[in-house]
Design an enzyme around this catalytic site. Structure first.
Site, PDB file in Angstrom:
ATOM      1  N   ILE A 172      -5.091  13.319  27.335  1.00  0.00           N
ATOM      2  CA  ILE A 172      -3.831  12.590  27.098  1.00  0.00           C
ATOM      3  C   ILE A 172      -4.097  11.139  26.705  1.00  0.00           C
ATOM      4  CG2 ILE A 172      -2.404  14.020  28.590  1.00  0.00           C
ATOM      5  CD1 ILE A 172      -2.728  11.906  30.771  1.00  0.00           C
ATOM      6  N   ASP A 180      -9.153  -6.779  30.612  1.00  0.00           N
ATOM      7  CA  ASP A 180      -8.622  -6.039  29.454  1.00  0.00           C
ATOM      8  C   ASP A 180      -7.145  -5.713  29.642  1.00  0.00           C
ATOM      9  OD1 ASP A 180      -8.723  -4.919  26.954  1.00  0.00           O
ATOM     10  OD2 ASP A 180      -9.587  -3.019  27.593  1.00  0.00           O
ATOM     11  N   ARG A 224      -7.480   8.139  25.363  1.00  0.00           N
ATOM     12  CA  ARG A 224      -8.860   7.681  25.273  1.00  0.00           C
ATOM     13  C   ARG A 224      -8.861   6.167  25.344  1.00  0.00           C
ATOM     14  NH1 ARG A 224     -12.261  11.743  23.165  1.00  0.00           N
ATOM     15  NH2 ARG A 224     -11.118  13.533  22.300  1.00  0.00           N
TER      16      ARG A 224
END
EC number: 2.7.11.1
Length: 1088
Positions: A800, A921, A802
């Protein structure tokens, strides 16, 4: 006789009818055409209605003074129809084409709508056609082939769409063409170059694309060209042909390639050269020094680099020079000192260094010096005090030093002085408001000492006063009675004496911050006159006495902090009027008595801190009614007694609770329903019984409560179990049960040994299975087997998502159990994996409602599996940028709540985890949305952990578009880096655009795009207007929500400041958003 009478009557009637018909038909065709046009008008002014009438004695509209109608010398045909600004509405009928002798048609500044009639092409004598400032729509009809006499064509400010007809190029007499402020698309016709007499061309504010046609550069008579705010591209070639008559050129807000044309200096008549945000690169050409007549040069918000050319000093007529928001470097050339007519010098947001040449400070015409956000140095020379017209002196965030000239302000023109964030020393000049025009008085974050000048009391024009973070001392001066003053921050100095009572006469004050000084005496009751006050911070002083009840007059108060003083007494009941209050801080004083019941009425309170006082009695059950409590409840170090009220369990959003150092008793069971808690301190009380399991994984403190215990059934780490005793009173097992358990245990041990033997045998034979790859110390897991079975051993069809740190699978285990499984691929150095195991175990202990909770982790030889709860609404990126057609638009309220939730989670990582966790991130893809659209930050801590362990680790961590400028080529990350990334996410929520949106010019990200748009927007107070997501326009018609969007935009810009030290902490962000959440509910104003 009777028959004869009837005949006479019949003849008379016939004659009447004949003459009546004859009188109607006597009005000529132009008159009839005008009357027909009138039928298409919805709204007709009296001047038209009273004069456009049939008259039996007239055959033409020329003889009866019809309003707006002018005829030829013969008085038979209409030559001019001028109904400009007449208040007309409706449509322009096709009958307009019957006025074949029409020379001038002016219907501008009305409210006409509908299509432009193609019959206008029949008016072949037209020389002047002005339909501007209406609401015409549809395409521009291709009628210009027959209008060969047309000299002036004005279709600007309508809603016209489609292409510009190529037949416009056939208008050889055309002098002035204006089609700006429409929705025209396509390219600019090449044939437009045939209009050799064209002097004025305005096509700005459309949707035109392509390059400027080469023929356009050949129009020798062209004096003014405006094509800004389109999507034009290609290279610019001005100056390569004859452009001697070009006076005004505005190419702003397009996407051109290359730089400023090096031959631009050949356009020697230029008075105005404006190229704002054109995606220009390269250096500023030295040929611009040939523009001796130019008065305005604006190249702001591009990507220009290199030095400012000294040749600009030859532009002797220059009045405005704007080179801000570029990448210019080096020193400001001394040659600019020759610009004796220069009024505005705007060089902010560059990389300029060195000192400002002394000659520039001697240009007597200067009105604005805006050079903030550079790395300029040097002292402020005395010459600045002799600039009689200087209005704005804005030098903040540079490296200026030395004393500010004492005579600054004697020039009487100063309106704004902003020197914040430099290294100025010495005292504040006493005459800054000598001209009684000063609005901004901002000298904060310097090294100034001495007193605030007494002259401030006469300065009635002040709007903002910021002197925080200096070394100022002395007594605060009295402030003048003022309706303009809205912001006063004198915090973090060494001021003494009392708070001026005169502040209470500044009726429009929104913010007062006098914190961290040495102020003494009482809080003046006159402050209660400030009905608009949103923030009052008097903390960390030496104030004494009770809280004045008159402060209840500050009915819009959001933030009240008087912590760390010597105040006493109780909380006045009149404070129940603070219905908008979100933060109340009374800590570290000498207050006493019970918590008043009326606090329950302050239903927007999100942060309540009354620690280290002498409050006593029981904690009232009414505290549980404060459903908005979220940021914190701190009742520590008082003398509260009794048990925790059960109503406290209703505070489901509460994140911090400190009730330590009191005399509280009873169980802690009520706290087990507080699922959002991430920091708890109940130490040094007299609590008894088991500690709720949900608190054991938090930053909890329980010491000083010897009767607390842990249930034997709790699944907790050995370290935690070692710290606390097990709870007593568990049922004693009988002898036969013990025997059965012992026998069962023996059988289990034998079975385990047999299973281990089989596994070892398999390993020796080389048989490979998924379970065999699990490291021995991790053991086998029934749950892991279920996960692998549910995903067919992690088959690709279950993927679902990456990301940088691995692949995510969806595992449906049945019975409503939905999980997301992230597979991490490791390098082959096991030691790194062992370190990772410890790090990830630490992450597994982190609990917060806005963080993805790690349920389980399995480490295998080549990868690791992390198990999370499945989030049904996907990521914020999916919700914001990939919404399905049938999905509802993410409204502003939802976006604001998402922004607030993310800030809570990130603030917890930065400030409540030890050591702090830097995410590295932050982006919409790493923010997952649950079924209630509550955001949960994922992948926290993984970037650092995987740096040395993953196959895919890059040199620079993070995602392009979200990486802070200082980290573009570094792997080191800081809290400030996360704040920058968060600011980018905020801008995405406001604009609906991606960080690197396709609509942006190449190499432009959302931060630079927003800053450039706002820099040219006329309304400085509405920072959301020009950038807000079009899907939110209707919702943001609500004044309060619009103000909220404006404040969030401002916060995003602070978070994305180029300098890390200027960015707020995430704790500050949470505070701002929480206060804003409450403030917007009660008022359409804002705290500045």
């Amino acid at each position: 006789m009777r028959n004869l009478g009837l005949l006479e009557i019949t003849l008379l009637c016939s004659l009447f009818v004949y003459f009546r018909i004859d009188s109607v038909s006597s009005l000529n065709s132009d008159g009839l055409a005008l009357l027909s046009l009138l039928k298409h008008f919805d709204k007709v002014p009296l001047e038209v209605a009273s004069t456009w009438k049939e008259n039996t004695s007239e055959t033409t509209p020329c003889n009866n003074n019809w309003f707006g109608v002018i005829c030829d010398l013969s008085g038979n045909v209409v030559e001019t129809l001028n109904l400009s600004a007449s208040g007309l509405s409706g449509q322009l009928g096709s009958e307009i084409g019957e006025l074949k002798s029409l020379v001038t048609l002016d219907l501008s500044l009305n409210s006409f709508s509908g299509l432009l009639p193609s019959t206008l092409g029949n008016c072949t004598s037209l020389e002047y056609l002005d339909l501007s400032n209406n609401d015409f729509s549809g395409e521009v009809p291709d009628i210009f082939g027959s209008l060969q006499n047309l000299t002036f064509l004005y279709l600007d400010r309508n809603n016209l769409s489609g292409l510009i007809p190529a037949s416009v190029g056939g208008l050889i007499e055309l002098v002035d063409l204006r089609m700006s402020y429409n929705n025209l698309s396509g390219t600019i016709p090449e044939l437009l170059g045939n209009c050799s007499k064209l002097e004025y061309l305005a096509l700005n504010n459309n949707k035109l694309n392509g390059s400027l046609p080469a023929s356009l550069y050949l129009l020798e008579n062209l004096g003014e060209l405006f094509v800004s705010n389109n999507s034009l591209g290609g290279r610019l070639h001005f100056g390569s042909s004859n452009c001697k008559k070009l006076v005004s050129l505005d190419l702003s807000f397009n996407d051109f390639q290359g730089g400023v044309p090096p031959e631009i200096g050949n356009c020697s008549s230029l008075h105005s050269l404006v190229m704002v945000k054109c995606n220009l690169t390269g250096t500023i050409p030295s040929s611009m020094g040939m523009l001796r007549k130019v008065s305005v040069i604006d190249l702001s918000d591009n990507r220009l680099s290199g030095n400012i050319p000294q040749e600009l000093g030859n532009c002797s007529s220059l009045e405005t020079l704007k080179l801000n928001d570029n990448q210019l470097q080096g020193e400001i050339p001394p040659a600019l000192s020759k610009l004796k007519k220069l009024q505005s010098l705007e060089l902010f947001f560059n990389k300029l260094s060195g000192e400002i040449p002394i000659g520039i400070w001697k240009i007597q015409s200067l009105t604005q010096m805006l050079v903030y956000n550079n790395t300029l140095t040097g002292e402020l020379p005395v010459e600045v005090t002799q600039l009689k017209h200087l209005k704005k002196l804005t030098l903040f965030n540079n490296g200026f030093y030395g004393d500010i000239p004492m005579s600054l302000g004697l020039n009487r023109s100063l309106e704004e002085v902003d020197l914040l964030g430099n290294r100025f020393t010495g005292e504040i000049p006493p005459h800054l408001c000598h001209g009684q025009k000063l609005r901004l008085f901002i000298l904060g974050s310097n090294q100034l000492h001495g007193k605030i000048p007494a002259s401030i009391r006469q300065c009635k024009t002040l709007e903002r006063v910021r002197l925080e973070d200096n070394k100022l001392s002395g007594v605060l001066p009295e402030f003048p009675e003022s309706l303009s003053l809205s912001y006063v921050n004198l915090g973090s100095n060494s001021f003494e004496g009392s708070i001026p009572r005169s502040l209470g006469s500044c009726k429009n004050l929104l913010t007062i911050d006098l914190s961290q000084n040495k102020l003494t005496g009482l809080i003046p009751p006159e402050l209660g006159n400030l009905q608009s006050l949103g923030l009052l911070n008097l903390s960390h002083n030496y104030l004494e006495g009770p809280l004045p009840s008159q402060l209840s007059g500050c009915a819009r108060l959001l933030y009240f902090d008087v912590g760390s003083n010597s105040l006493n007494g109780s909380i006045p009941s009149s404070f129940r009027s603070w219905k908008s209050l979100s933060t109340l801080v009374l800590s570290d004083n000498n207050f006493l008595g019970a918590i008043p019941q009326f606090l329950a009425e302050l239903d927007r309170l999100s942060d309540l801190r009354i620690a280290r006082n002498a409050f006593g009695g029981k904690i009232p059950s009414s505290v549980g009614l404060l459903k908005s409590l979220r940021y914190g409840l701190d009742l520590s170090a008082n003398v509260f007694t009794g048990e925790i009220p059960t109503t406290l369990g209703a505070l489901i959003n509460l994140e911090r609770l400190n009730i330590s150092n009191n005399k509280l008793t009873g169980p802690l069971s009520v706290l087990q329903s507080l699922k959002s808690l991430n920091q708890v301190d109940v130490s040094y009380n007299q609590f008894t019984g088991p500690i709720p399991v949900n608190l054991l994984s938090n930053s909890s403190k329980f010491s000083g409560n010897p009767d607390l215990c842990i249930q034997a059934s709790y699944s907790v780490s050995a370290i935690i179990r070692k710290e606390f005793k097990s709870c007593k009173g568990q049922v004693k097992l009988s002898t036969w049960k013990i025997a059965l358990i012992a026998a069962g245990s023996s059988l289990s041990v034998l079975a385990l040994l047999f299973a281990l033997f089989l596994v070892l045998c398999r390993c020796k034979r080389g048989t490979k299975t998924e379970d065999a790859n699990i490291l021995a110390e991790e053991g086998l897991s029934l749950l892991l087997n279920k996960v692998l079975a549910a995903t067919d051993n992690l088959d690709d069809k279950y993927i679902i998502g990456r990301g940088a740190h691995g692949v995510v699978y969806r595992a449906s285990l049945g019975s409503g159990e939905e999980y997301a499984v992230k597979k991490l691929i490791f390098a082959e150095h096991i030691r790194a994996n062992q370190n990772m195991k410890r790090e990830i175990e630490t992450i597994g202990l982190v609990r917060h409602r806005n963080l993805i909770r790690l349920e389980r982790f399995w480490m295998r030889k080549e990868d690791g599996l992390m198990l999370y709860q499945y989030m049904p609404n996907g990521s914020l990126h999916d919700v914001l940028h990939r919404g399905n057609q049938g999905e509802a638009v993410l409204d502003w309220s939802a976006r604001f709540n998402i922004a607030l939730g993310i800030s809570h989670g990130l603030a917890y990582l930065h400030h409540d985890c030890h050591p702090p966790i830097i995410h590295r991130d932050i982006k919409p893809e790493n923010i997952l949305m649950d079924s209630d659209m509550e955001p949960h930050i994922g992948d926290f801590g993984l970037a650092r952990i995987l740096d040395d362990s993953t196959v895919s680790t890059a040199t620079v961590t993070g995602t392009t578009g979200y990486i802070a400028p200082e980290n573009a080529y570094k792997t080191v990350r800081s809290k400030e880096s996360d704040v920058y990334s968060y600011g980018v996410v905020l801008l995405e929520l406001v604009t609906g655009k991606r960080a690197l949106d396709r609509s942006f010019p190449e190499d432009i990200n959302i931060v630079s795009w927003v800053r450039s748009v706002l820099s040219s927007y006329e309304d400085e107070d509405d920072t959301a207007g020009p950038i807000v997501d079009p899907k939110l326009v209707d919702e943001l018609l609500d004044t309060k929500l619009r103000e909220q969007a404006i404040q969030v935009t401002d916060l995003a810009l602070r978070c994305t400041d180029k300098r890390p030290e200027n960015r707020p902490s995430m704790r500050d962000v949470v505070k701002d958003l929480t206060d804003l959440e409450s403030f917007v509910r009660s008022t359409s104003g804002s705290v500045h």
